[in-house]
Design a protein around this motif. Sequence first.
Motif, mmCIF file in Angstrom:
data_model
loop_
_atom_site.group_PDB
_atom_site.id
_atom_site.type_symbol
_atom_site.label_atom_id
_atom_site.label_comp_id
_atom_site.label_asym_id
_atom_site.label_seq_id
_atom_site.Cartn_x
_atom_site.Cartn_y
_atom_site.Cartn_z
ATOM 1 N N THR A 62 10.192 1.187 -8.044
ATOM 2 C CA THR A 62 11.093 0.338 -7.263
ATOM 3 C C THR A 62 12.407 0.180 -8.012
ATOM 4 O O THR A 62 12.425 -0.223 -9.176
ATOM 5 N N VAL A 92 4.427 3.806 -7.572
ATOM 6 C CA VAL A 92 5.591 3.464 -6.757
ATOM 7 C C VAL A 92 6.667 2.935 -7.697
ATOM 8 O O VAL A 92 6.456 1.929 -8.387
ATOM 9 N N THR A 103 17.650 -1.648 -2.091
ATOM 10 C CA THR A 103 16.324 -1.479 -2.678
ATOM 11 C C THR A 103 15.782 -0.114 -2.297
ATOM 12 O O THR A 103 15.799 0.260 -1.121
ATOM 13 N N SER A 119 7.748 6.742 -3.762
ATOM 14 C CA SER A 119 6.333 7.067 -3.956
ATOM 15 C C SER A 119 6.225 8.385 -4.713
ATOM 16 O O SER A 119 6.685 9.429 -4.237
ATOM 17 N N VAL A 162 1.273 -2.056 -4.087
ATOM 18 C CA VAL A 162 2.539 -2.614 -3.638
ATOM 19 C C VAL A 162 2.395 -3.060 -2.188
ATOM 20 O O VAL A 162 2.130 -2.240 -1.307
ATOM 21 N N CYS A 172 11.873 8.477 -1.220
ATOM 22 C CA CYS A 172 12.262 7.074 -1.410
ATOM 23 C C CYS A 172 12.683 6.478 -0.070
ATOM 24 O O CYS A 172 13.341 7.147 0.738
ATOM 25 N N ARG A 230 16.160 -1.659 -7.636
ATOM 26 C CA ARG A 230 16.873 -2.698 -6.879
ATOM 27 C C ARG A 230 18.184 -2.987 -7.599
ATOM 28 O O ARG A 230 18.184 -3.384 -8.766
ATOM 29 N N ARG A 254 12.297 2.229 -2.712
ATOM 30 C CA ARG A 254 10.884 2.305 -3.094
ATOM 31 C C ARG A 254 10.464 3.762 -3.012
ATOM 32 O O ARG A 254 10.433 4.341 -1.930
#
Length: 568
Positions: free
Chosen positions: A223, A221, A249, A253, A293, A239, A225, A251
């Motif tokens: 991330t 994952v 943000t 995968s 996560v 995402c 930000r 995230r």
Amino acid sequence: MTRFSPRTAPLRRAGGLAATALLLAAGPLTVAAAAPARAADPVFTLGGPAETALHPYAEGGGAPKRSTAGITVTNPADEGYEGEFTLTFDLTGVAGVADVAFDPGPGVECETKGTRSAVCTGDTLAPGLSTVTGLLLGAAKGSEQGAAGTIRVTGEARSATSTPLAAPFTPFTPFTTRVTVGGPDLVMRKLPFDHEPTPGQKQQAPITFANRGSRDADGVVLTLRYSRGLDIPQRYSNCAYTTDETWTTARCSVEGAFEAGATYTLAAPLTLEATTRAYRDLFVYGIQEAGAVPRAASAARSERGSGAVLRAVPLTKAPAARGVDLEPGDNEQEAEFRTANTADFMAYGDEASGAAGATVTARLGFHNDGPAWIGRIRSGGSVAAVDFTVPQGATVTSAPKGCRGVTAEGAYREDRKTPAPRYLCPAPTAVRDGGGLDLSFGLRIDKALIGAAGRVTVRGPGLQEAGLPFDPKPGNNTARVVLNGQSGGGPSPSPAPPAEGGPGAGSGRTPSAAPGTSGTGAPGTTGRGGGSLASTGSPAAMTASVTAIAALTTGLALFAAARRRRKA
């Protein structure tokens, strides 16, 4: 002897009811309060990481690499707990898997009893979450890759309300953590950004990471930000995106087996843009194995991108067992940007009128006319402050929460109860472009002076920080609050406050008004700057008074009628 007859009974009953009504109208009945119940002991909760990965045992005789698992206690009380407590560690589940040592916190002592158990004792627990001890974990000699076990932690504290007939100790909520030998170790590489971009500048971000662990990672994952002044134009379909006042943000995968010892990069680099509102911004990028996560509370509000799939290369097809990261501290990197930009903070004031004794509301503050947003997201400090000097002849009856009264010279004032001649109100940590800070003060007009003016200044957050280094127009950092300005050319606030619903309305953090003492006096008129007079008198009190008088009159009339009938 007083006679009682059917003829006089209704009148006596009516008189009694009237007297009862009179008592109820005059004031509420009071009942003696029962003795307060004794407060129960707090329920302490143990915690820590759900799972910790260990580096495999070094057969060559090198120094073993240890992992740390912090054991915490949550004290739900508002005050610290003073009393003896004991934590007991059951180590039988990790025999042959891990060697355990302790790094106790201040005031805590730990003792290992063989290889099967350990005990930590202390006599103070701070309110909230605190770390009692760290577990220093290393793979045991002879342990194999994938070996796992658990450590169970229990606790008890001497009860503050214990009696000879009650249990002398209060148990903690227990906790169990899992320990595994071996695992992936994902390491994010730091990118060489230009940290002083110009508004509109775009940079490539070829995210690159490696697996330096002893096992493959089954999916990762990524991330991303980034704060309000930055943007990544690509919106990938794998995402999930969430956006708030300060941060966006993503995230993402990414499927596949990421082999131990291999390095990976994105199939196509990201584009990081410093937007027209950029000033002081952060970009944080990190990598974790899928499944490690935790689901964020904002996941339900996230939106999926509609673009291409974000991929990392090279990918292998070999299956991988999912594990725990050996060194979580190197999974993330961050970049700080200082963009050459400006933000125009414009102060606004108000105008109101009223006779001596009237109470009015003065609305004041500032608006960020951009183009940049301003945020102190790393330090968490306020970006600015509103400095309000009260107009002559007026007294503050209510001030917004968070505003601090100071002397007329702006110095510290110990007296927090009586009204002050001047107030400092901190702005939030971040102020968006188009945002600001809106405040309301209650003012009692003690002496009606024509054109009495108070000063409103948006300035630096500290008493020694008068200027705003990002503001290109310091001339509009000051406005006025005017009471009883003369019509037709009299004084007026400058600049005028933003219209309701316009730029800045509701876009800043508006503190709620703290309770004050409302003044009473002659009615006044509402000023064109938005000030409004407070109502005088209490409708509830007037209603109660009328009810009491009516009940008293009715009771006296009925009582007189009863006496006349009895004499007849």
